[in-house]
Design an enzyme around this catalytic site. Structure first.
Site, PDB file in Angstrom:
ATOM      1  N   ASP A  72      -6.625 -21.517   8.475  1.00 55.43           N
ATOM      2  CA  ASP A  72      -7.504 -21.675   9.636  1.00 55.43           C
ATOM      3  C   ASP A  72      -6.825 -22.387  10.795  1.00 55.43           C
ATOM      4  OD1 ASP A  72      -7.551 -24.047   8.043  1.00 55.43           O
ATOM      5  OD2 ASP A  72      -9.381 -24.707   9.044  1.00 55.43           O
ATOM      6  N   GLU A 129      -9.114 -26.206   6.454  1.00 52.39           N
ATOM      7  CA  GLU A 129      -8.478 -27.527   6.499  1.00 52.39           C
ATOM      8  C   GLU A 129      -8.888 -28.291   7.753  1.00 52.39           C
ATOM      9  OE1 GLU A 129      -5.394 -30.558   7.536  1.00 52.39           O
ATOM     10  OE2 GLU A 129      -5.994 -28.785   8.674  1.00 52.39           O
TER      11      GLU A 129
END
Length: 358
Positions: A72, A129
Site C-alpha cells: 500500500d 502498513e
C-alpha cells in the site's frame, strides 16, 4: 491489466508497481497481479491471506531470509503514473516503498531456482502498513500463519537511502489533561482556565533531557514532544478542559511499559493517560546473516522511527530496514527515488543472497 514480469530490471518493475494504484485498503488489484506473478516462479509455495501475498522456497538451505514489503501507499496526490527524469523516478510509492518491494520481488523470482542461492527465501508483500496497526497484513499473517514469519534474518524494504538501518525506536503517545471551571470571558476571574493550567505541563515536556543510547555501536536518540494541543468551547468562554498529546520516541533498550513509566515520572502531578505504545527493535547484528549483510553493504546506522522490524524482533528474529529512497521524501507529492539507488540495493542484496555463510 498487464501481468507483472518479476524478472525484468528492478527499475522497470518499480515503474510498473507505481503505475498500479494501491492506496491503503485498495491493494486488491496489485495483490492479484503479485500473486499471479509469484505463482509462475518455479518450485515455490504461494500463500494468499486477504490482500497479503507470500511465497517461499524450500531449497534445504541452513538458514532462511525473509524479504518483506508493503503493497500500500498513502493516497495518490496527482503523482501516478510515474515520471522518469534525469535518472530520478517520481511517483506515489517510489520511496515508500514500491522501489524496495520491486527489488525484493525481482530477487526472489530470479534467485528462487538459482543454484547459487545461499539462503532459503520467504517473500511477503503485505497490505495496510500505512494505516492503523489493526489492519496491518504482516501482523495478521503472524497470527494466522506464524510459520511464514520464521527465519534467521528479516529485511524490510523501507526507504533507508541504500544503507542498512538496524532496529527501530519504540513509540508511545500519552494524553495530558488539565481541568478548570467554565466562565464567560468577560468575567474570566469567575472561572479557572484549563488551557493556562496546561502551560506548566508543556514546559515540563520542553525540559525533557532525551537519552542517546549506544546499542551495538549504533546510537538511538530519544525525544519527547507535544504533537497536538486542544482547548476550546467558544470564543467567549473560558475553557474548563485542555489536553496535550505527547509523543515519546524511545530507544529499543526499553520496553513499552518502562518507557511509559519514564514519562509518568517526568510528568508527575499531571493527569497522564496512555493512548498507544509499541516497543522498538534491538539491532540483532550479532546474528550471522545480519553480520554477512553488513559486510556486503558496508554501512549501517540506527533507525529513527518505528517500522515493522519490531514485529520480527518480538518473535526473536533479527530484522533490519534496507531499501532505496530517502525517507524524507516519503508521502510527499514530489516523492522520488534515484534509480541508481534501486540498482545499488538490488546488486548488493544479490551479492549477499548468493554468498554462502561462513
Amino acid at each position: 491489466m498487464t501481468a507483472l514480469d518479476l524478472t525484468q530490471d528492478p527499475v522497470a518493475l518499480t515503474a510498473a508497481l507505481v503505475d498500479i494504484p494501491s492506496p491503503s485498503h485498495q491493494e486488491r488489484a496489485l495483490a492479484d497481479l503479485v500473486e499471479q506473478a509469484l505463482a509462475d516462479v518455479p518450485f515455490v509455495r504461494v500463500l494468499r491471506r486477504g490482500n497479503t501475498v507470500a511465497a517461499r522456497t524450500e531449497r534445504g538451505r541452513r538458514s532462511r531470509v525473509i524479504l518483506a514489503g508493503h503493497l500500500d501507499t498513502v493516497p495518490i496526490a496527482d503523482n501516478v503514473p510515474h515520471r522518469l527524469e534525469d535518472g530520478v523516478m517520481y511517483g506515489c510509492g517510489t520511496v515508500d516503498m514500491k522501489s524496495g518491494l520491486a527489488v525484493y520481488l525481482h530477487l526472489f523470482a530470479t534467485l528462487a531456482a538459482d543454484p547459487d542461492l545461499a539462503y532459503d527465501l520467504t517473500l511477503i508483500a503485505y497490505e495496510c502498513e500505512e494505516v492503523d496497526s489493526q489492519y496491518n497484513g504482516l501482523g495478521h499473517l503472524a497470527v494466522s500463519d506464524p510459520e511464514w514469519l520464521d527465519g534467521e534474518l528479516a529485511l524490510l524494504g523501507e526507504p533507508s537511502g541504500a544503507i542498512i538501518e538496524a532496529g527501530c525506536q519504540g513509540t508511545l503517545r500519552v494524553r495530558v489533561t488539565t481541568r478548570g471551571q467554565r466562565a464567560h470571558s468577560a468575567r474570566g476571574w469567575l472561572g479557572d482556565n484549563a488551557a493556562h493550567r496546561l502551560a506548566p505541563a508543556i514546559q515540563k515536556v520542553a525540559e525533557w533531557q532525551g537519552r542517546e543510547v549506544d546499542i551495538d555501536g549504533l546510537v538511538y536518540r530519544e525525544g519527547l514532544n507535544v504533537v497536538k494541543l486542544e482547548s476550546y468551547v467558544a470564543t467567549n468562554i473560558i475553557p474548563d478542559e485542555a489536553y496535550a498529546l505527547v509523543n515519546y520516541r524511545f530507544a529499543p533498550d526499553l520496553t513499552a511499559e518502562e518507557a511509559f513509566g519514564r514519562v509518568e515520572r517526568h510528568l508527575a502531578g499531571f493527569e497522564v493517560t496512555l493512548e498507544d505504545a509499541v516497543a522498538g527493535a534491538l539491532p540483532g547484528l550479532e546474528k550471522p546473516a545480519a553480520a554477512a549483510l553488513i559486510r556486503t553493504v558496508g554501512e549501517v546506522r540506527a533507525k529513527y522511527g518505528w517500522t515493522d522490524v519490531a514485529r520480527f524482533a518480538g518473535l526473536g528474529i533479527a530484522a533490519v530496514n534496507f531499501g532505496p529512497g530517502d525517507p524524507a521524501f516519503a508521502h510527499r507529492k514530489d516523492e522520488h527515488v534515484p534509480v541508481s539507488q534501486i540498482r545499488r540495493v538490488a546488486a548488493q542484496l544479490r551479492d549477499f543472497l548468493t554468498t554462502r555463510p561462513t
